[in-house]
Design a protein around this motif. Sequence first.
Motif, PDB file in Angstrom:
ATOM      1  N   LEU A 217      -3.771  20.086  11.108  1.00 24.30           N
ATOM      2  CA  LEU A 217      -3.018  21.087  10.344  1.00 24.30           C
ATOM      3  C   LEU A 217      -3.896  21.845   9.353  1.00 24.30           C
ATOM      4  O   LEU A 217      -3.442  22.833   8.767  1.00 24.30           O
ATOM      5  N   GLY A 218      -5.117  21.365   9.152  1.00 23.99           N
ATOM      6  CA  GLY A 218      -6.036  22.075   8.270  1.00 23.99           C
ATOM      7  C   GLY A 218      -6.268  21.435   6.923  1.00 23.99           C
ATOM      8  O   GLY A 218      -6.922  22.026   6.057  1.00 23.99           O
ATOM      9  N   PHE A 219      -5.762  20.224   6.721  1.00 19.30           N
ATOM     10  CA  PHE A 219      -5.985  19.538   5.447  1.00 19.30           C
ATOM     11  C   PHE A 219      -7.442  19.109   5.327  1.00 19.30           C
ATOM     12  O   PHE A 219      -8.036  18.605   6.286  1.00 19.30           O
ATOM     13  N   GLY A 220      -8.018  19.294   4.147  1.00 19.09           N
ATOM     14  CA  GLY A 220      -9.358  18.823   3.857  1.00 19.09           C
ATOM     15  C   GLY A 220      -9.283  17.627   2.933  1.00 19.09           C
ATOM     16  O   GLY A 220      -9.229  16.484   3.360  1.00 19.09           O
ATOM     17  N   GLN A 221      -9.249  17.905   1.627  1.00 20.41           N
ATOM     18  CA  GLN A 221      -9.008  16.837   0.647  1.00 20.41           C
ATOM     19  C   GLN A 221      -7.511  16.764   0.385  1.00 20.41           C
ATOM     20  O   GLN A 221      -6.851  17.784   0.207  1.00 20.41           O
ATOM     21  N   TYR A 222      -6.965  15.569   0.334  1.00 14.74           N
ATOM     22  CA  TYR A 222      -5.513  15.416   0.230  1.00 14.74           C
ATOM     23  C   TYR A 222      -5.180  14.020  -0.274  1.00 14.74           C
ATOM     24  O   TYR A 222      -6.065  13.166  -0.466  1.00 14.74           O
ATOM     25  N   LYS A 223      -3.902  13.766  -0.462  1.00 12.57           N
ATOM     26  CA  LYS A 223      -3.379  12.427  -0.716  1.00 12.57           C
ATOM     27  C   LYS A 223      -2.333  12.138   0.348  1.00 12.57           C
ATOM     28  O   LYS A 223      -1.496  13.002   0.654  1.00 12.57           O
ATOM     29  N   LEU A 224      -2.372  10.937   0.898  1.00 15.67           N
ATOM     30  CA  LEU A 224      -1.407  10.533   1.912  1.00 15.67           C
ATOM     31  C   LEU A 224      -0.523   9.439   1.339  1.00 15.67           C
ATOM     32  O   LEU A 224      -0.990   8.344   1.023  1.00 15.67           O
ATOM     33  N   ASN A 225       0.766   9.740   1.198  1.00 14.11           N
ATOM     34  CA  ASN A 225       1.734   8.760   0.710  1.00 14.11           C
ATOM     35  C   ASN A 225       2.433   8.111   1.897  1.00 14.11           C
ATOM     36  O   ASN A 225       2.905   8.797   2.810  1.00 14.11           O
ATOM     37  N   PHE A 226       2.501   6.777   1.864  1.00 16.70           N
ATOM     38  CA  PHE A 226       3.107   6.028   2.954  1.00 16.70           C
ATOM     39  C   PHE A 226       4.628   5.980   2.796  1.00 16.70           C
ATOM     40  O   PHE A 226       5.157   6.116   1.683  1.00 16.70           O
ATOM     41  N   PRO A 227       5.360   5.772   3.899  1.00 18.50           N
ATOM     42  CA  PRO A 227       6.820   5.645   3.815  1.00 18.50           C
ATOM     43  C   PRO A 227       7.215   4.491   2.885  1.00 18.50           C
ATOM     44  O   PRO A 227       6.581   3.440   2.895  1.00 18.50           O
ATOM     45  N   ARG A 228       8.267   4.700   2.113  1.00 22.01           N
ATOM     46  CA  ARG A 228       8.721   3.674   1.180  1.00 22.01           C
ATOM     47  C   ARG A 228       9.896   2.871   1.738  1.00 22.01           C
ATOM     48  O   ARG A 228      10.363   1.935   1.101  1.00 22.01           O
ATOM     49  N   SER A 229      10.393   3.255   2.910  1.00 21.45           N
ATOM     50  CA  SER A 229      11.524   2.541   3.520  1.00 21.45           C
ATOM     51  C   SER A 229      11.510   2.797   5.018  1.00 21.45           C
ATOM     52  O   SER A 229      10.654   3.520   5.533  1.00 21.45           O
ATOM     53  N   GLU A 230      12.481   2.213   5.742  1.00 19.53           N
ATOM     54  CA  GLU A 230      12.555   2.401   7.190  1.00 19.53           C
ATOM     55  C   GLU A 230      12.833   3.852   7.570  1.00 19.53           C
ATOM     56  O   GLU A 230      12.552   4.272   8.698  1.00 19.53           O
ATOM     57  N   THR A 231      13.411   4.610   6.646  1.00 18.41           N
ATOM     58  CA  THR A 231      13.674   6.023   6.944  1.00 18.41           C
ATOM     59  C   THR A 231      12.749   6.945   6.160  1.00 18.41           C
ATOM     60  O   THR A 231      12.927   8.161   6.172  1.00 18.41           O
ATOM     61  N   GLY A 232      11.766   6.357   5.499  1.00 19.07           N
ATOM     62  CA  GLY A 232      10.826   7.165   4.748  1.00 19.07           C
ATOM     63  C   GLY A 232       9.889   7.953   5.649  1.00 19.07           C
ATOM     64  O   GLY A 232       9.887   7.795   6.879  1.00 19.07           O
TER      65      GLY A 232
ATOM     66  N   VAL B  47       0.856  -1.189   0.000  1.00 21.19           N
ATOM     67  CA  VAL B  47       0.000   0.000   0.000  1.00 21.19           C
ATOM     68  C   VAL B  47       0.892   1.238   0.000  1.00 21.19           C
ATOM     69  O   VAL B  47       1.712   1.422   0.903  1.00 21.19           O
ATOM     70  N   THR B  48       0.750   2.067  -0.997  1.00 22.62           N
ATOM     71  CA  THR B  48       1.627   3.237  -1.141  1.00 22.62           C
ATOM     72  C   THR B  48       0.918   4.558  -0.888  1.00 22.62           C
ATOM     73  O   THR B  48       1.578   5.568  -0.647  1.00 22.62           O
ATOM     74  N   GLN B  49      -0.434   4.548  -0.939  1.00 11.76           N
ATOM     75  CA  GLN B  49      -1.130   5.828  -0.870  1.00 11.76           C
ATOM     76  C   GLN B  49      -2.569   5.640  -0.387  1.00 11.76           C
ATOM     77  O   GLN B  49      -3.199   4.614  -0.657  1.00 11.76           O
ATOM     78  N   PHE B  50      -3.044   6.651   0.329  1.00 13.72           N
ATOM     79  CA  PHE B  50      -4.450   6.693   0.741  1.00 13.72           C
ATOM     80  C   PHE B  50      -5.065   7.985   0.210  1.00 13.72           C
ATOM     81  O   PHE B  50      -4.492   9.058   0.366  1.00 13.72           O
ATOM     82  N   VAL B  51      -6.234   7.854  -0.421  1.00 17.57           N
ATOM     83  CA  VAL B  51      -6.959   9.015  -0.928  1.00 17.57           C
ATOM     84  C   VAL B  51      -8.349   8.998  -0.306  1.00 17.57           C
ATOM     85  O   VAL B  51      -9.158   8.112  -0.617  1.00 17.57           O
ATOM     86  N   PRO B  52      -8.642   9.939   0.586  1.00 16.10           N
ATOM     87  CA  PRO B  52      -9.947   9.926   1.247  1.00 16.10           C
ATOM     88  C   PRO B  52     -11.075  10.232   0.277  1.00 16.10           C
ATOM     89  O   PRO B  52     -10.887  10.929  -0.722  1.00 16.10           O
ATOM     90  N   ALA B  53     -12.253   9.711   0.588  1.00 11.04           N
ATOM     91  CA  ALA B  53     -13.429   9.940  -0.242  1.00 11.04           C
ATOM     92  C   ALA B  53     -13.770  11.428  -0.270  1.00 11.04           C
ATOM     93  O   ALA B  53     -13.582  12.147   0.720  1.00 11.04           O
ATOM     94  N   THR B  54     -14.278  11.877  -1.398  1.00 11.21           N
ATOM     95  CA  THR B  54     -14.641  13.286  -1.547  1.00 11.21           C
ATOM     96  C   THR B  54     -15.988  13.604  -0.913  1.00 11.21           C
ATOM     97  O   THR B  54     -16.319  14.770  -0.715  1.00 11.21           O
ATOM     98  N   SER B  55     -16.780  12.578  -0.625  1.00 14.75           N
ATOM     99  CA  SER B  55     -18.077  12.774   0.025  1.00 14.75           C
ATOM    100  C   SER B  55     -18.459  11.494   0.754  1.00 14.75           C
ATOM    101  O   SER B  55     -17.799  10.456   0.613  1.00 14.75           O
ATOM    102  N   SER B  56     -19.539  11.557   1.527  1.00 13.15           N
ATOM    103  CA  SER B  56     -19.937  10.418   2.362  1.00 13.15           C
ATOM    104  C   SER B  56     -20.487   9.242   1.567  1.00 13.15           C
ATOM    105  O   SER B  56     -20.600   8.132   2.100  1.00 13.15           O
ATOM    106  N   ASP B  57     -20.830   9.465   0.290  1.00 11.62           N
ATOM    107  CA  ASP B  57     -21.378   8.374  -0.522  1.00 11.62           C
ATOM    108  C   ASP B  57     -20.379   7.826  -1.532  1.00 11.62           C
ATOM    109  O   ASP B  57     -20.758   7.216  -2.535  1.00 11.62           O
TER     110      ASP B  57
END
Length: 487
Positions: A322-337, A95-105
Amino acid sequence: MVISNPSNNPLDTLAKQKSRYFLTWRWHFYSGLFVIPFMLMLSVTGFIMLFDDEIEAVRYGEVLSVNPSTYPSQEPLPLSAQLEAVQQAYPDGTVTQFVPATSSDVANRFSVTMADESTRFVLVNPYNADITGTIDRSDSWYQLANDIHGTLLIGDVGDYLIEIAASLTVILLVSGIYLWLPNDNARRAGFLKIRTDSGSRVLLRDLHANMGGILSIVLLFFVLSGLAWAGVWGAKIVQPWNSFPAQKWDDVPVSDINHKALNHGSEEEMPWNLELTPLPESKVHVHGEENTSGSSAGNAKKAEIAAKQIGIDRVVSEAKALGFGQYKLNFPRSETGVFTVSANTMSGDITDPTQDRTTHIDQYSGKVLADVTWNDYNTIAKAMAAGIALHQGDISIINKVANVFFCLAFILIAITGGVMWWQRRPVGQRKLGAPPKLADSGLWKVGIVSVVLVCIAFPMAGLTIVALMVIDALICRYMVTFKDALS
């Protein structure tokens, strides 16, 4: 006896103007022959990309949507539970990335890279963590259109060809404006007019000249904002000088990989001015001691990691704080990521470029290591952030509708130019039908300076023009058949 100065002779002046007009027309003609296919391709693929969301909704609406009314009293499950469901369903994937839904549906998205290097979005119902389906990220119409738009599906060669076409478009615009401006009676007759009763050739000429002249600044904007991604003008000249300096991050070790590594395929998800900037590194605790050396990645893989990675729930909670609404979350790619939370117009997360933000979070301590906002961009980077948003039609529905019009207008300009050439070409002769080259009228300083400036500003245009001059000097002068064909 008074000897008149030949340069003041009206006939000589008229002949010189006519010669320069045809010289400019030849430049416009040859540039146009090369540019027209690319302008058509870029306009059509750009048109498709404008409707990415609508196309995706039609293709995958069934697996994208969820019905929150089915769970009236139930809150969405923790993201950690949803992530665990994805990891259990795809144990061999990463899993490299999480993208939250833009709405509840709408379902949440987790991007998973499989063992065969293919990447897919796994869609998760946030209310019960059920996987509703998957989307192959390489199978989207947007991805295909974007790949054609950027490389013609032939890699660097395609990128260079498109950059040459875009660079020559600048010459096409400069020469086109010169030919369009009403400097004589013939041009005044059609200036800002569409004559429908003077035959098809006049009608095509008026459509081509007036639409091209009126939209020249708009087309120049699309060319410049697009060239910023090109392999030479963008990647080698403009982008390196306007990348965010990692030195601004105080006391933070940096990785040997940059932000561009977080993009998925040809999808540009990181801000333009951050792509070449190295990522920061998490501080790995080895045997109870911090290891922040540049070689910590290699050491950490062999050492026992005492610290435990913070979970997705904490990262998302920090992002919301921090104030993020819609965003993309990238996961660490290594132990120091690091965890990277990014919201920018480049990837379509937000519509206001002044709200661009990219934040890096230590995967062990949860500390914010770096936080880059619009205010940290330099002037060119700000112009690019706003320009790309406009280029992609992301600012508003008005921006999107305007871009639809521009795409259609550029297609019309290209087609009318091609049809005009086809109508005026010599029938039954092996000739391109280029505008005639009149007798030499002397050194045209304005014309020379204009071409030289374009060649300096856009190296690929300069190299192409030099190559054409060499061909003309070495081939056309000694090969009569070839010379006639280009006449």
